[in-house]
Design a protein around this motif. Sequence first.
Motif, PDB file in Angstrom:
ATOM      1  N   SER A  71      48.123 -20.877  35.821  1.00  0.00           N
ATOM      2  CA  SER A  71      46.977 -19.116  35.323  1.00  0.00           C
ATOM      3  C   SER A  71      47.580 -17.984  36.246  1.00  0.00           C
ATOM      4  CB  SER A  71      45.450 -19.352  35.768  1.00  0.00           C
ATOM      5  OG  SER A  71      45.302 -19.564  37.375  1.00  0.00           O
ATOM      6  N   PRO A  72      48.056 -17.126  35.500  1.00  0.00           N
ATOM      7  CA  PRO A  72      49.131 -16.132  36.643  1.00  0.00           C
ATOM      8  C   PRO A  72      47.445 -15.563  37.680  1.00  0.00           C
ATOM      9  CG  PRO A  72      48.748 -15.483  34.233  1.00  0.00           C
ATOM     10  CD  PRO A  72      48.575 -16.532  35.141  1.00  0.00           C
ATOM     11  N   CYS A 137      60.607 -12.448  42.759  1.00  0.00           N
ATOM     12  CA  CYS A 137      59.700 -13.137  42.213  1.00  0.00           C
ATOM     13  C   CYS A 137      59.364 -14.281  42.545  1.00  0.00           C
ATOM     14  CB  CYS A 137      60.260 -12.403  40.334  1.00  0.00           C
ATOM     15  SG  CYS A 137      60.427 -11.400  39.741  1.00  0.00           S
ATOM     16  N   ARG A 139      57.384 -16.649  41.667  1.00  0.00           N
ATOM     17  CA  ARG A 139      56.753 -18.106  40.631  1.00  0.00           C
ATOM     18  C   ARG A 139      57.380 -17.709  38.867  1.00  0.00           C
ATOM     19  NH1 ARG A 139      50.187 -18.212  38.901  1.00  0.00           N
ATOM     20  NH2 ARG A 139      49.930 -20.336  38.556  1.00  0.00           N
ATOM     21  N   THR A 141      56.514 -20.191  35.795  1.00  0.00           N
ATOM     22  CA  THR A 141      55.549 -21.445  34.878  1.00  0.00           C
ATOM     23  C   THR A 141      56.113 -21.695  33.525  1.00  0.00           C
ATOM     24  OG1 THR A 141      53.651 -20.126  36.170  1.00  0.00           O
ATOM     25  CG2 THR A 141      53.324 -22.252  34.233  1.00  0.00           C
ATOM     26  N   VAL A 147      55.717 -17.831  31.722  1.00  0.00           N
ATOM     27  CA  VAL A 147      55.334 -16.726  32.407  1.00  0.00           C
ATOM     28  C   VAL A 147      56.335 -16.534  34.222  1.00  0.00           C
ATOM     29  CG1 VAL A 147      53.226 -15.906  31.867  1.00  0.00           C
ATOM     30  CG2 VAL A 147      53.253 -17.369  33.876  1.00  0.00           C
ATOM     31  N   GLN A 149      56.194 -14.618  37.108  1.00  0.00           N
ATOM     32  CA  GLN A 149      55.504 -13.727  38.295  1.00  0.00           C
ATOM     33  C   GLN A 149      56.153 -12.992  39.008  1.00  0.00           C
ATOM     34  OE1 GLN A 149      51.973 -15.196  38.929  1.00  0.00           O
ATOM     35  NE2 GLN A 149      50.934 -14.196  40.397  1.00  0.00           N
ATOM     36  N   ALA A 192      48.425  -9.937  37.292  1.00  0.00           N
ATOM     37  CA  ALA A 192      47.711 -11.310  37.305  1.00  0.00           C
ATOM     38  C   ALA A 192      47.142 -10.299  37.865  1.00  0.00           C
ATOM     39  CB  ALA A 192      49.396 -11.678  38.781  1.00  0.00           C
ATOM     40  N   GLN A 203      50.715  -7.654  41.443  1.00  0.00           N
ATOM     41  CA  GLN A 203      51.040  -8.422  41.506  1.00  0.00           C
ATOM     42  C   GLN A 203      51.033  -8.166  39.724  1.00  0.00           C
ATOM     43  OE1 GLN A 203      51.122 -12.810  43.112  1.00  0.00           O
ATOM     44  NE2 GLN A 203      49.619 -11.064  44.841  1.00  0.00           N
ATOM     45  N   PHE A 205      53.088 -10.400  35.205  1.00  0.00           N
ATOM     46  CA  PHE A 205      53.967 -11.214  35.034  1.00  0.00           C
ATOM     47  C   PHE A 205      54.884 -10.684  34.032  1.00  0.00           C
ATOM     48  CE2 PHE A 205      49.426 -12.024  33.943  1.00  0.00           C
ATOM     49  CZ  PHE A 205      50.103 -12.082  32.363  1.00  0.00           C
ATOM     50  N   TYR A 217      43.829 -10.613  31.456  1.00  0.00           N
ATOM     51  CA  TYR A 217      44.845 -10.638  31.749  1.00  0.00           C
ATOM     52  C   TYR A 217      45.798  -8.809  31.408  1.00  0.00           C
ATOM     53  CZ  TYR A 217      44.923 -14.926  33.687  1.00  0.00           C
ATOM     54  OH  TYR A 217      44.246 -16.142  34.746  1.00  0.00           O
ATOM     55  N   ASP A 245      55.599 -24.918  37.556  1.00  0.00           N
ATOM     56  CA  ASP A 245      55.715 -24.060  38.350  1.00  0.00           C
ATOM     57  C   ASP A 245      55.651 -23.837  39.495  1.00  0.00           C
ATOM     58  OD1 ASP A 245      52.456 -22.756  39.463  1.00  0.00           O
ATOM     59  OD2 ASP A 245      52.834 -21.857  37.815  1.00  0.00           O
TER      60      ASP A 245
END
Length: 262
Positions: A71-72, A137, A139, A141, A147, A149, A192, A203, A205, A217, A245
């Motif tokens: 999840s973001p 950035c 992260r 996934t 996404v 993030q 996020a 943050q 995404f 979100y 991830d």
Amino acid sequence: MVSSDQRRRQLAREKFERQQQRREEARHRTRRLTVVIASVVAVAAIVGVGSYLALDGDGKKDKSDAAASASPSASPSASESSAPEPALKIDKKAKYTMSLKTSQGDIGFTMDAAKTPHTTNSFKSLADKGFFDGTKCHRLTTQGIFVLQCGDPKGDGTGGPGYTIPDENLTALGKAGKDGTVTYPAGTVAMANTGQAHTGGSQFFLVYKDSKLPPTYTPFGTMDDASLKAVKDIGAAGVAGGAADGAPKKGVNISKAAVDKS
């Protein structure tokens, strides 16, 4: 009267029958033992696999588990979320464009201040102060949701601007289905959060492929085609280490961020 020869044959037959019985009993005992051993081995194997999976879960999540739980999220500490959000200074009837100069090319998206005034105002305020400059950035996934993030000054998912902003525009993507999710279309930019309401900070995404998420979100921006392609390329390169991830294999460093009225 039974002759001695008949008696010998009778004794021999009885001996043979006793031998056959003992052999059959021995075969039954062997089969039972085999079943017991097989059962013990099977249980041991199951316990062993279970232990392996449990240990694996404690140390490194399976790709499918990572994707399922993705999840973001953003988890700034309470001390980092105590300041008031910036005073509203934007034109709430206008649209604004956020431009990011990154190590993987320029990424830009449009924000509609009429629908997300607090989010748009916050991003302009942060960009004007150079908050995003020099960040990365952190992260990517690539399974379950798709996404990239960004927006964390710490680069580990725990940083924020020192304040939070309210959720906005949560009904824009429609009513949640039976699974409790809506589709965030490719090209969407959303906030996020910590999993709780009104905990957005800095943050955000970038959705590079349609992703099903709960409508919790704030969707506040839309990427142009060139920007979406740039993020898709980052997604296609995958996550460092081959996971589903984590940090993107292609590092995405933001050298400059700016928000201008469209």
